[in-house]
Design a protein around this motif. Structure first.
Motif, PDB file in Angstrom:
ATOM      1  N   ALA A 123     -40.272   6.194  -2.956  1.00  0.00           N
ATOM      2  CA  ALA A 123     -39.088   5.635  -3.601  1.00  0.00           C
ATOM      3  C   ALA A 123     -38.549   6.590  -4.666  1.00  0.00           C
ATOM      4  CB  ALA A 123     -39.422   4.282  -4.224  1.00  0.00           C
ATOM      5  N   LEU A 124     -39.450   7.225  -5.422  1.00  0.00           N
ATOM      6  CA  LEU A 124     -39.014   8.182  -6.440  1.00  0.00           C
ATOM      7  C   LEU A 124     -38.298   9.369  -5.808  1.00  0.00           C
ATOM      8  CD1 LEU A 124     -42.006   8.290  -8.968  1.00  0.00           C
ATOM      9  CD2 LEU A 124     -39.660   7.552  -9.418  1.00  0.00           C
ATOM     10  N   VAL A 125     -38.845   9.873  -4.689  1.00  0.00           N
ATOM     11  CA  VAL A 125     -38.196  10.990  -3.999  1.00  0.00           C
ATOM     12  C   VAL A 125     -36.803  10.581  -3.518  1.00  0.00           C
ATOM     13  CG1 VAL A 125     -38.303  12.458  -1.943  1.00  0.00           C
ATOM     14  CG2 VAL A 125     -40.361  12.093  -3.325  1.00  0.00           C
ATOM     15  N   THR A 126     -36.700   9.363  -2.994  1.00  0.00           N
ATOM     16  CA  THR A 126     -35.411   8.855  -2.517  1.00  0.00           C
ATOM     17  C   THR A 126     -34.422   8.727  -3.671  1.00  0.00           C
ATOM     18  OG1 THR A 126     -36.451   7.622  -0.705  1.00  0.00           O
ATOM     19  CG2 THR A 126     -34.242   6.933  -1.364  1.00  0.00           C
ATOM     20  N   MET A 127     -34.878   8.146  -4.787  1.00  0.00           N
ATOM     21  CA  MET A 127     -33.989   7.970  -5.936  1.00  0.00           C
ATOM     22  C   MET A 127     -33.602   9.300  -6.557  1.00  0.00           C
ATOM     23  SD  MET A 127     -35.353   4.495  -7.853  1.00  0.00           S
ATOM     24  CE  MET A 127     -37.052   5.060  -8.070  1.00  0.00           C
ATOM     25  N   LYS A 128     -34.516  10.269  -6.562  1.00  0.00           N
ATOM     26  CA  LYS A 128     -34.201  11.579  -7.141  1.00  0.00           C
ATOM     27  C   LYS A 128     -33.108  12.284  -6.340  1.00  0.00           C
ATOM     28  CE  LYS A 128     -36.498  15.661  -9.008  1.00  0.00           C
ATOM     29  NZ  LYS A 128     -35.714  16.733  -8.367  1.00  0.00           N
ATOM     30  N   SER A 129     -32.993  11.952  -5.044  1.00  0.00           N
ATOM     31  CA  SER A 129     -31.944  12.550  -4.211  1.00  0.00           C
ATOM     32  C   SER A 129     -30.588  11.899  -4.459  1.00  0.00           C
ATOM     33  CB  SER A 129     -32.314  12.419  -2.732  1.00  0.00           C
ATOM     34  OG  SER A 129     -32.261  11.069  -2.313  1.00  0.00           O
ATOM     35  N   GLY A 130     -30.557  10.857  -5.313  1.00  0.00           N
ATOM     36  CA  GLY A 130     -29.303  10.208  -5.665  1.00  0.00           C
ATOM     37  C   GLY A 130     -29.078   8.853  -5.016  1.00  0.00           C
ATOM     38  N   LYS A 131     -30.027   8.414  -4.192  1.00  0.00           N
ATOM     39  CA  LYS A 131     -29.882   7.122  -3.517  1.00  0.00           C
ATOM     40  C   LYS A 131     -30.626   6.047  -4.299  1.00  0.00           C
ATOM     41  CE  LYS A 131     -29.738   9.350   1.017  1.00  0.00           C
ATOM     42  NZ  LYS A 131     -30.420   9.457   2.342  1.00  0.00           N
TER      43      LYS A 131
END
Length: 289
Positions: free
Chosen positions: A159-167
């Protein structure tokens, strides 16, 4: 890699499975040896279904003599005769009871994948595996640099990787990627807020979680052993006051919980009615209203 038309492609990319073979093997073995063999399940079969975003293993009959919380933690053999028969051909079953689910969990953790979602449906038992995209070396390095990363679940890391990409992540999209119940979804997302790794925007069903570029110290810090420290009363009080200072306005109990990760009971315990300063007394009156 060879395609139908015999074209060949060569490159450095490794050929990796979507899911660890060990996890699939152990859960299939469990589904076979722990299925219901009574007349009520006559004609029903153990099933393995590959959906676009998950692998679903199901067997007839729900849990018997054990709860979901005890799975993988206590010895449990539903069909000892069937287990003995299968052990002759399936060497992994010869290790004894209470070994399959822990082995599956370990294999998934080593592959940075979420734990299997184990669900008792009374007349059927399901185990759901989620094959997520493999994290790159850069993403793994970034995650390892986060203080207390060892305490995060695989779902939280993805989830952190996804959020860091802007999503953004929401209470609806999170279980879509990582099967789990709504209580666990809220707990894991709010924990990221509490750790200072994510921030919450919106209210009600419109709530979204975004990666927090620069946050303060998390209330709950990781120890060297990977365990989470107990939150002291002073840390709770400082967290509540910090949330109020950042908002520069009054906050509801739910908003305070979203900002600090503290439950209503923890908020009340941290701010008794007899608190000293005017700001804290005002907060105490709001909590006890």
């Amino acid at each position: 890699m060879r395609l139908i038309d015999s074209c060949k492609f060569h490159g450095p990319a490794p050929d990796l499975p979507e899911l660890p073979a060990v996890a699939i093997r152990e859960l299939i073995a469990n589904a076979i040896v722990h299925r219901d063999l009574s007349n009520a399940s006559f004609g029903a079969f153990t099933q393995v279904v590959k959906a676009p975003s998950k692998l679903i293993l199901s067997n007839p009959g729900g849990l018997w003599g054990i709860t979901e919380r005890q799975l993988g933690k206590t010895g449990y053999v539903r069909n000892p005769v069937l287990l003995d028969m299968c052990s002759a051909y399936w060497s992994s079953l010869d290790r004894g009871a209470c070994t399959g689910i822990p082995a599956a969990r370990q294999a998934l953790a080593e592959a940075f994948l979420p734990e299997p979602y184990l669900r008792d449906k009374v007349v059927q038992f399901q185990a759901i595996l989620t094959p997520l995209s493999i994290l790159s070396a850069e993403q793994l390095q970034w995650l390892n640099e986060i203080p207390g990363a060892a305490t995060l679940t695989a779902a939280q890391k993805h989830a952190l990787v996804t959020m860091k990409s802007g999503k953004p992540m929401t209470n609806a999209t999170y279980p879509g990627m990582f099967p789990m119940d709504s209580t666990q979804v809220r707990s894991e997302l709010q924990e990221l807020v509490q750790f200072g790794l994510a921030e919450l925007k919106g209210t009600g069903r419109a709530v979204e979680y975004y990666y927090k570029m620069a946050g303060g110290e998390p209330l709950r810090k990781a120890t060297s052993s990977g365990e989470k420290k107990h939150i002291s009363m002073q840390e709770k009080q400082q967290g509540i006051l910090g949330a109020l200072a950042r908002a520069d306005r009054s906050l509801t109990k739910q908003q305070l919980q979203n900002e600090t990760g503290l439950s209503t009971d923890q908020q009340k315990a941290a701010v008794p009615p007899s608190f000293g300063t005017p700001a804290r007394s005002c907060l105490a009156r709001a909590l006890f209203a």
